[in-house]
Enzyme design. Structure first.
Site, PDB file in Angstrom:
ATOM      1  N   ARG A  49       1.118  -1.149   0.004  1.00 53.88           N
ATOM      2  CA  ARG A  49      -0.078  -0.221  -0.460  1.00 53.88           C
ATOM      3  C   ARG A  49       0.546   1.194   0.131  1.00 53.88           C
ATOM      4  NH1 ARG A  49      -5.083  -0.487   3.209  1.00 53.88           N
ATOM      5  NH2 ARG A  49      -4.428   1.977   3.864  1.00 53.88           N
ATOM      6  N   ASP A  51       1.023   5.684  -0.470  1.00 59.91           N
ATOM      7  CA  ASP A  51       0.476   6.476   0.037  1.00 59.91           C
ATOM      8  C   ASP A  51       0.183   7.807  -0.976  1.00 59.91           C
ATOM      9  OD1 ASP A  51       0.725   5.826   3.081  1.00 59.91           O
ATOM     10  OD2 ASP A  51       2.062   6.813   3.844  1.00 59.91           O
ATOM     11  N   ARG A 218      10.238   6.252   4.598  1.00 59.74           N
ATOM     12  CA  ARG A 218       9.977   8.126   4.372  1.00 59.74           C
ATOM     13  C   ARG A 218      10.585   8.297   6.455  1.00 59.74           C
ATOM     14  NH1 ARG A 218       4.652   8.967   3.484  1.00 59.74           N
ATOM     15  NH2 ARG A 218       5.353  11.320   3.959  1.00 59.74           N
TER      16      ARG A 218
END
Lengths: 298, 298
Positions: A49, A51, A218
């Protein structure tokens, strides 16, 4: 029958992978296109998945297709159902993007897979890349997929990253989910400045793990850049890892520098791998026991 | 006072350069952002009007700014007005794009120029690139800025292109405009397949001319690709040129492969160049006389 789709996307204009009412998402666009072509409801399972703003060059999904729809796909053409689906999806998605040219989603491949293939849980590992642009004049296309930073020392970042390798509780670098572990095995982390190729002039960080928690890449990149800029010592990211707590020290690198580059699957035994991965990732927080016979994640 | 802005854009989501009511255009977005920052109406003059889907890495515009607005730009910061305008425009345009990251317009530079600088008419020449992707598996980013074709022989295309060099009436490759000449000087045309760099694996066509008529690059590329695929002989594009007529033989390469790469200006004498260029391009069709003392376009 089960179908695997390999696709890529420029995440700039998507509110991420996961379908959300009223928002443009990759899952939403792909599901709509599939339902139009297959003429039955579709449920997608995805390898990673992503973002909002995150790109993918090799995302993988699976879905179940009714035999009748599959047979009908080629129409009067002499294409295989796979080819027919790939081409028709490509056209629908390009049109839906509202852009000139091929649009921001690419269908790279469509194929039949065994019924125990699971795009998410059968995956052995995921590879992500993160691009930094610390140069003087960023190019147009680089800029759209690189984080613009002050000059960084990539050797320091690589050294700092090496201290994060192995199996750890990555809580300091994750947004935890209820009932899911934040233990992961970071198999590879490299930082380099390519001399040639499409990333020439950029700093490229490559990370490979069995799986990544939400916002893990991140957060790690955010910490490494602090080291690269000389604001934190080389062992700082590892010390944060050892603390294993989520606090305000998290520096989240912006999403547009991040790309899902590869998902690896075993040659066979999809179901076996899927059962092992499910067991591992869904056990409760802190249950740091070896879950496979040899205690490893692969 | 006159201000020059150098900018780049990904044309995928723009309905071209020129402002059109209700459509997203580069001129429209840039004008809106400038008027918000400068607080007075703004009129832009552009070096190369680009069609819907066409990209630019180095577009140039000029506009006139009121002294009072210019002085007010830095606010309480210690930035120069130039820097303040560049940074504020960049932020406004990124936000207006609705994308994650830097958006699809980049303000590369802002600077004061003499009052006789004209972004359009002072330009000596324009350079465009066109990318073809005739390979097996196109990359995500390549695909968004390259035309996907059958395999082509770039050496044949270069040979065919060389026959178009020089000063000609390019009517066969233009959409003519009332009262404007279609005579241009094509100074350079090369086709190659870069081994390295961001275009590795693509076929890149580079064209330089004093100016290009509407759709000229895309029509020339369309003809060259026919040669590259072996459908037409090498002298076919030159024969079409010699016919000097607009007919249904025109093959327009799609816009998303095209990028405005560079606009050259003289070191000084902007006004002189502007007057010469205006005289040349606005004379009536067919007046094939030498318009500068030495009969050249530069």
């Amino acid at each position: 029958m089960r179908v695997r789709i390999d696709l890529g996307y420029d995440g700039s204009r998507f509110h991420g992978w996961a379908a959300q009412p009223g928002l443009r998402t990759v899952e939403g666009e792909l599901t709509a296109a599939l339902e139009l072509v297959l003429r039955h409801p579709v449920r997608l399972t995805v390898a990673g998945r992503t973002d909002a703003g995150v790109h993918a060059t090799a995302q993988v999904v699976h879905l179940d297709v009714e035999e009748e729809s599959w047979r009908r796909l080629p129409g009067r053409s002499d294409r295989s159902p796979q080819d027919a689906l790939r081409v028709r999806l490509g056209k629908l998605l390009a049109r839906a993007s509202g852009e000139e040219g091929p649009g921001d989603v690419i269908i790279a491949a469509v194929g039949e897979v065994p019924g125990d293939f699971d795009a998410r849980f059968s995956a052995l590992r995921r590879a992500y890349s993160y691009r930094l642009d610390d140069g003087e004049v960023p190019g147009l296309w680089n800029r759209r997929r690189a984080w613009r930073t002050e000059p960084v020392r990539e050797a320091d970042m690589e050294e700092a990253g090496a201290l994060l390798l192995g199996e750890h509780d990555f809580l300091s670098y994750c947004k935890p989910r209820e009932g899911a572990t934040t233990i992961r095995t970071l198999e590879q982390l490299t930082c380099h400045r390519p001399d040639s190729g499409e990333d020439a002039g950029l700093v490229r960080i490559d990370l490979v793990a069995d799986a990544f928690c939400h916002s893990m890449v991140r957060s790690i990149v955010g910490a490494l850049v602090e080291v690269g800029r000389g604001r934190q010592p080389i062992d700082w990211p590892a010390r944060r890892l050892a603390e294993a707590r989520r606090d305000r020290g998290v520096i989240l690198a912006p999403p547009h520098g991040l790309t899902l580059e590869r998902v690896d699957y075993p040659e066979t035994g999809y179901g076996l791998q899927a059962r092992a991965a499910r067991r591992m990732r869904q056990h409760s927080q802190g249950a740091r026991v070896a879950l496979t016979p040899d205690g490893s994640r692969q």
